[in-house]
Design an enzyme around this catalytic site. Structure first.
Site, PDB file in Angstrom:
ATOM      1  N   GLU A  14      63.819 -10.412  28.155  1.00  0.00           N
ATOM      2  CA  GLU A  14      64.294 -11.706  27.694  1.00  0.00           C
ATOM      3  C   GLU A  14      65.818 -11.664  27.809  1.00  0.00           C
ATOM      4  OE1 GLU A  14      63.066 -12.648  23.700  1.00  0.00           O
ATOM      5  OE2 GLU A  14      64.136 -14.560  23.780  1.00  0.00           O
ATOM      6  N   ARG A  57      56.805   2.630  22.190  1.00  0.00           N
ATOM      7  CA  ARG A  57      58.199   2.333  22.509  1.00  0.00           C
ATOM      8  C   ARG A  57      59.066   3.552  22.206  1.00  0.00           C
ATOM      9  NH1 ARG A  57      59.470  -2.633  20.972  1.00  0.00           N
ATOM     10  NH2 ARG A  57      61.678  -2.360  20.687  1.00  0.00           N
ATOM     11  N   LYS A  66      67.763  -5.447  20.037  1.00  0.00           N
ATOM     12  CA  LYS A  66      68.881  -6.246  20.546  1.00  0.00           C
ATOM     13  C   LYS A  66      69.531  -7.073  19.446  1.00  0.00           C
ATOM     14  CE  LYS A  66      66.386  -7.719  24.030  1.00  0.00           C
ATOM     15  NZ  LYS A  66      65.888  -8.590  25.096  1.00  0.00           N
TER      16      LYS A  66
HETATM   17  P1  ATP Z   1      64.355  -5.601  21.334  1.00  0.00           P
HETATM   18  O1  ATP Z   1      63.311  -5.311  20.305  1.00  0.00           O
HETATM   19  O2  ATP Z   1      65.337  -4.521  21.527  1.00  0.00           O
HETATM   20  O3  ATP Z   1      65.008  -6.918  21.136  1.00  0.00           O
HETATM   21  P2  ATP Z   1      62.536  -6.675  23.159  1.00  0.00           P
HETATM   22  O4  ATP Z   1      61.222  -6.036  23.263  1.00  0.00           O
HETATM   23  O5  ATP Z   1      62.617  -7.942  22.387  1.00  0.00           O
HETATM   24  O6  ATP Z   1      63.577  -5.623  22.692  1.00  0.00           O
HETATM   25  P3  ATP Z   1      62.537  -7.613  25.815  1.00  0.00           P
HETATM   26  O7  ATP Z   1      63.651  -8.154  26.607  1.00  0.00           O
HETATM   27  O8  ATP Z   1      61.453  -8.527  25.411  1.00  0.00           O
HETATM   28  O9  ATP Z   1      63.175  -6.943  24.539  1.00  0.00           O
HETATM   29  O10 ATP Z   1      61.949  -6.322  26.502  1.00  0.00           O
HETATM   30  C1  ATP Z   1      61.592  -6.230  27.851  1.00  0.00           C
HETATM   31  C2  ATP Z   1      60.610  -5.116  28.015  1.00  0.00           C
HETATM   32  O11 ATP Z   1      61.161  -3.884  27.564  1.00  0.00           O
HETATM   33  C3  ATP Z   1      59.348  -5.362  27.220  1.00  0.00           C
HETATM   34  O12 ATP Z   1      58.245  -5.108  28.046  1.00  0.00           O
HETATM   35  C4  ATP Z   1      59.435  -4.384  26.096  1.00  0.00           C
HETATM   36  O13 ATP Z   1      58.169  -3.945  25.694  1.00  0.00           O
HETATM   37  C5  ATP Z   1      60.255  -3.249  26.692  1.00  0.00           C
HETATM   38  N1  ATP Z   1      60.962  -2.539  25.640  1.00  0.00           N
HETATM   39  C6  ATP Z   1      61.836  -3.049  24.736  1.00  0.00           C
HETATM   40  N2  ATP Z   1      62.251  -2.104  23.878  1.00  0.00           N
HETATM   41  C7  ATP Z   1      61.639  -0.956  24.236  1.00  0.00           C
HETATM   42  C8  ATP Z   1      61.646   0.385  23.722  1.00  0.00           C
HETATM   43  N3  ATP Z   1      62.388   0.729  22.685  1.00  0.00           N
HETATM   44  N4  ATP Z   1      60.888   1.303  24.357  1.00  0.00           N
HETATM   45  C9  ATP Z   1      60.140   0.961  25.426  1.00  0.00           C
HETATM   46  N5  ATP Z   1      60.085  -0.264  25.954  1.00  0.00           N
HETATM   47  C10 ATP Z   1      60.814  -1.228  25.364  1.00  0.00           C
HETATM   48 MG    MG Z   2      60.923  -9.308  23.172  1.00  0.00          MG
END
Ligand code: ATP
Ligand code: MG
Length: 564
Positions: free
Chosen positions: A41, A267, A277
Site C-alpha cells: 500500500e 511476518r 508503517k
Molecule cells: P505495516 O503493518 O508495516 O503497515 P502493511 O502490511 O500494512 O505493513 P503493506 O503495504 O500492506 O503493509 O504490505 C505489503 C506486503 O508486505 C503485504 O503482503 C504484507 O503482508 C507484507 N508485509 C508487511 N509487513 C511485513 C512483515 N513484517 N513481515 C513480512 N511481510 C510483511
Molecule cells: Mg496493509
C-alpha cells in the site's frame, strides 16, 4: 588466499512450506507457471519486514521461472501518496528485483471491481446499508455473541442497484451508505458478518483524481486483483488467515474463471525496533528521526543509507526462512549478515575517531614517506594504496594509557607498538593538559629498520594500532549510529508508548575525526572498513566544507549490550 563470497543462493536448503506447495503444483501440472505478487500500500516507505515478503514473492519467481507482479494496493486515497509509490519502486529495484514491463495498480481495476460489485448485487449477494459506522460495529456482535441482521439487508436488487449507483455518483455524504456483502451475521468468523466492501470517500486519488466517490475495501479488492492477474499463489502474512474465507467467498460467489490460493506465512518481527508503517510515520512526523531514510530506521532506504548492501538483506531473508508461527528475530542476525558481507567486500582504510598527537622525535622533519597499505588483508586483488608517513601523526586517544594494566598491549610508558604499515615506535614521554587532565601529546622514537611494521630482530611487539599523518590527511565527520530503541520489544507494554523506549544515544556525531587522504576517492554510498573501528559508508559530502560524512554501518564484532 582470495575470500570468495559464500553463495548462499545456490546452497541446497530444503524447501520451505510455501516453495514446497509451489513445486508440487508445478510437478502435478496444476499450474504451468507460478505467478506471485508483492502488493504494497503506497502509504509509507518499505521496511525490512517488506523485504521478507519481496524476497519471497520475487524469489519464488526467480527460482521457479515464474513471474512476480508489483501491484500497488491503492484503495485508500486519504493516506496514499505518489512519493511513496516512487520510493517503493526504487527500493524493490535496489534489492535486485524486476517486475516486468510495468507496475500494476489496484486502481487500474476500479471500473472492473465496480462491475463485479454490481454483479454481486444482482446475485442477491450484496446490499446497500445505511447504518452508521458505530451501528455497524454494534450489529456485528463479538467473538462470543452472534451479530444481528441490518434492517437494510433485505432490500430488493432494484433498490440496491439504484442506491449503489447514487453512491457512485456522489449523491450521498461520506459514511451515510456502504455496500456490504451478504454472507452470514452468525458466522463464527467476524470477517464473514456482512463485511463492508465499498465506502464513500471524497478524496483526491493520486492516480484517478476525483473520478471515484466510492472506493473498494481491501479484502474485496485484493482477491479480485489477484484473480484478474491470474496469480497462482497469493502469499500474505498470518493476520490474513481469518480473511481467507472472505477471499474465497468473493471469488466463489462471482464464479470467477481463476481462483488463486492464499497462503499465509509469519511476518518478520525484529528486536530493538518497531515495524508498522503507522509507527514509523509517527517517528518521521514528530522528528524523532531525520526522515524515512534516517540510517537508524529499519526501512529499506534507511538501511541503504546506513551502508547495508542488497545482498546482505537478501541473505538475511534467506537465513530467517519462511515459517508458520510468529517469532522475533534478534537484531544481531541482521547485523551479522552485513558484517560478513563487508568483511569480504569492503576495502580497508585508516581513520582516527578521537585523535591525539604523536611526535616521532628521531624522524626527519618535513619528510613525507609513502608506505603501503593493503586494501584487503586476504584479497591481494583489491590492491594497495600509498599512505603518507610523517614525523607527526594522530593516533586514537584510547590507544595510549599513562598507567596501563598488564593486558593492555597498546602504547604507554615503557611500551613499544607497531603503527600499522608504518614503523615500530617506542614511548619517550607525554604531556598532559594541566586544566583538563587530558593527554595532549605523546613523544616516541621510531626504529628506522622496521618499515612496514616488521621488527628487524624478530622482537615481540604485541600491539598494532592505526594512525593518520598529522600533515597529510582529510578531516571527516562520523555519524555513530546505534540501535534506535533500548529495549528488545518497544511495543511489549501496552500502557507505555513505544517512543518512551527511544535510545537517546542512537546518533552521536563525531566532528573531529581524521582520515587518510585516500578517502576523498570514495564515492557516496561506498562501504569501507576503518581499521579497528568498524564498517562505514560515505553518506554525503558537506557542501560548505567539502568534508566527507561517514555513517557507521556496524561495529567489527557483535559487542552490543543494552544501555551500555
Ligand atoms: P505495516 O503493518 O508495516 O503497515 P502493511 O502490511 O500494512 O505493513 P503493506 O503495504 O500492506 O503493509 O504490505 C505489503 C506486503 O508486505 C503485504 O503482503 C504484507 O503482508 C507484507 N508485509 C508487511 N509487513 C511485513 C512483515 N513484517 N513481515 C513480512 N511481510 C510483511
Ligand atoms: Mg496493509
Amino acid at each position: 588466499m582470495i575470500l570468495m563470497e559464500k553463495n548462499t543462493e545456490t546452497e541446497n536448503k530444503p524447501l520451505d512450506f510455501i516453495r514446497q506447495i509451489i513445486a508440487d503444483d508445478l510437478a502435478t501440472g496444476k499450474h504451468r507457471k507460478s505467478i506471485t505478487r508483492f502488493p504494497p500500500e503506497p502509504n509509507g516507505y518499505l521496511h525490512i519486514g517488506h523485504a521478507k515478503s519481496i524476497c519471497l514473492n520475487f524469489g519464488v519467481a526467480e527460482e521457479f521461472g515464474g513471474t512476480c507482479n508489483l501491484r500497488f494496493d491503492d484503495t485508500n486515497p486519504s493516506k496514499e501518496d505518489i512519493s511513496y509509490v516512487e520510493s517503493i519502486k526504487e527500493d524493490v529495484r535496489w534489492l535486485g528485483f524486476n517486475w516486468g514491463e510495468k507496475e500494476l495498480y489496484a486502481s487500474d481495476y476500479f471500473q472492473t471491481l465496480y462491475e463485479f460489485a454490481v454483479s454481486l448485487i444482482k446475485r442477491g449477494k450484496a446490499y446497500v446499508c445505511e447504518l452508521s459506522p458505530d451501528e455497524i460495529r454494534e450489529y456485528r456482535g463479538t467473538l462470543t455473541a452472534p451479530g444481528k441482521n441490518s434492517p437494510y439487508r433485505d432490500r430488493s436488487v432494484a433498490d440496491n442497484l439504484k442506491l449503489f449507483t447514487a453512491m457512485k455518483n456522489g449523491e450521498f455524504t461520506e459514511g451515510s451508505h456502504v455496500l456490504r456483502a451478504k454472507i452470514d451475521m452468525n458466522s463464527p468468523n467476524l470477517n464473514m458478518r456482512d463485511p463492508v466492501i465499498y465506502r464513500i470517500l471524497y478524496a483526491d486519488h493520486h492516480r484517478t483524481k476525483d473520478a471515484w466517490k466510492i472506493y473498494p475495501m481491501y479484502d474485496y479488492t485484493h482477491c479480485l486483483s489477484d484473480m484478474l492477474e491470474k496469480i497462482t499463489h497469493s502469499l500474505c502474512t498470518l493476520e490474513f488467515q481469518d480473511h481467507r474465507p472472505l477471499y474465497d467467498w468473493v471469488l466463489d460467489t462471482l464464479e470467477t474463471p481463476c481462483h488463486p490460493r492464499q497462503i499465509e506465512f509469519a511476518r518478520l518481527n525484529l528486536s530493538y525496533t518497531v515495524m508498522s508503517k503507522r509507527k514509523l510515520l509517527r517517528m518521521v512526523d514528530n522528528d524523532h528521526v531525520d526522515g524515512w531514510d534516517d540510517p537508524r530506521m529499519l526501512t529499506i532506504s534507511g538501511l541503504r543509507r546506513r551502508g547495508y548492501t542488497p545482498g546482505s538483506i537478501r541473505n538475511f531473508c534467506r537465513t530467517i526462512g519462511i515459517g508458520k508461527s510468529d517469532s522475533r528475530i534478534d537484531m544481531a542476525v541482521l547485523e551479522n549478515e552485513i558484517r560478513s558481507d563487508l568483511n569480504v567486500n569492503a576495502e580497508r582504510r585508516m581513520c582516527v575517531q578521537d585523535p591525539v598527537k604523536l611526535v616521532i622525535d628521531n624522524y626527519p622533519e618535513n619528510q613525507v614517506e609513502m608506505v603501503e597499505g593493503k586494501n584487503h588483508p586476504q584479497d591481494p586483488d583489491k590492491g594497495i594504496r600509498p599512505l603518507p608517513f610523517t614525523r607527526e601523526i594522530f593516533i586514537e586517544r584510547d590507544d595510549f594509557m599513562d598507567d596501563p594494566p598488564k593486558k593492555y598491549f597498546r602504547l604507554g610508558p615503557g611500551r613499544e607498538v607497531r603503527l600499522k604499515y608504518g614503523y615500530l615506535v617506542q614511548y619517550l614521554s607525554h604531556k598532559v593538559n594541566p586544566e583538563t587532565g587530558e593527554v595532549e601529546e605523546i613523544r616516541c622514537t621510531y626504529d628506522p629498520e622496521s618499515k612496514g611494521g616488521f621488527a628487524p630482530d624478530n622482537r615481540k611487539v604485541k600491539g598494532t594500532i592505526h594512525w593518520v599523518s598529522a600533515e597529510k590527511n582529510v578531516p571527516v565527520t562520523i555519524n555513530m549510529y546505534d540501535r534506535l530503541f533500548n529495549v528488545e520489544d518497544p511495543e511489549a507494554d501496552k500502557d507505555v508508548d513505544f517512543l518512551e523506549h527511544l535510545n537517546p544515544e542512537s546518533k552521536v556525531v563525531l566532528k573531529n575525526c581524521i582520515a587518510e587522504p585516500d578517502v576523498v576517492n570514495l564515492s557516496v554510498g561506498q562501504n569501507v572498513q576503518f581499521e579497528r573501528l568498524g564498517y562505514f559508508c560515505i553518506d554525503s559530502v558537506e557542501s560548505t566544507t567539502d568534508k566527507p560524512v561517514f555513517n557507521r554501518t556496524v561495529t567489527l564484532k557483535d559487542s552490543w549490550t543494552p544501555n551500555k
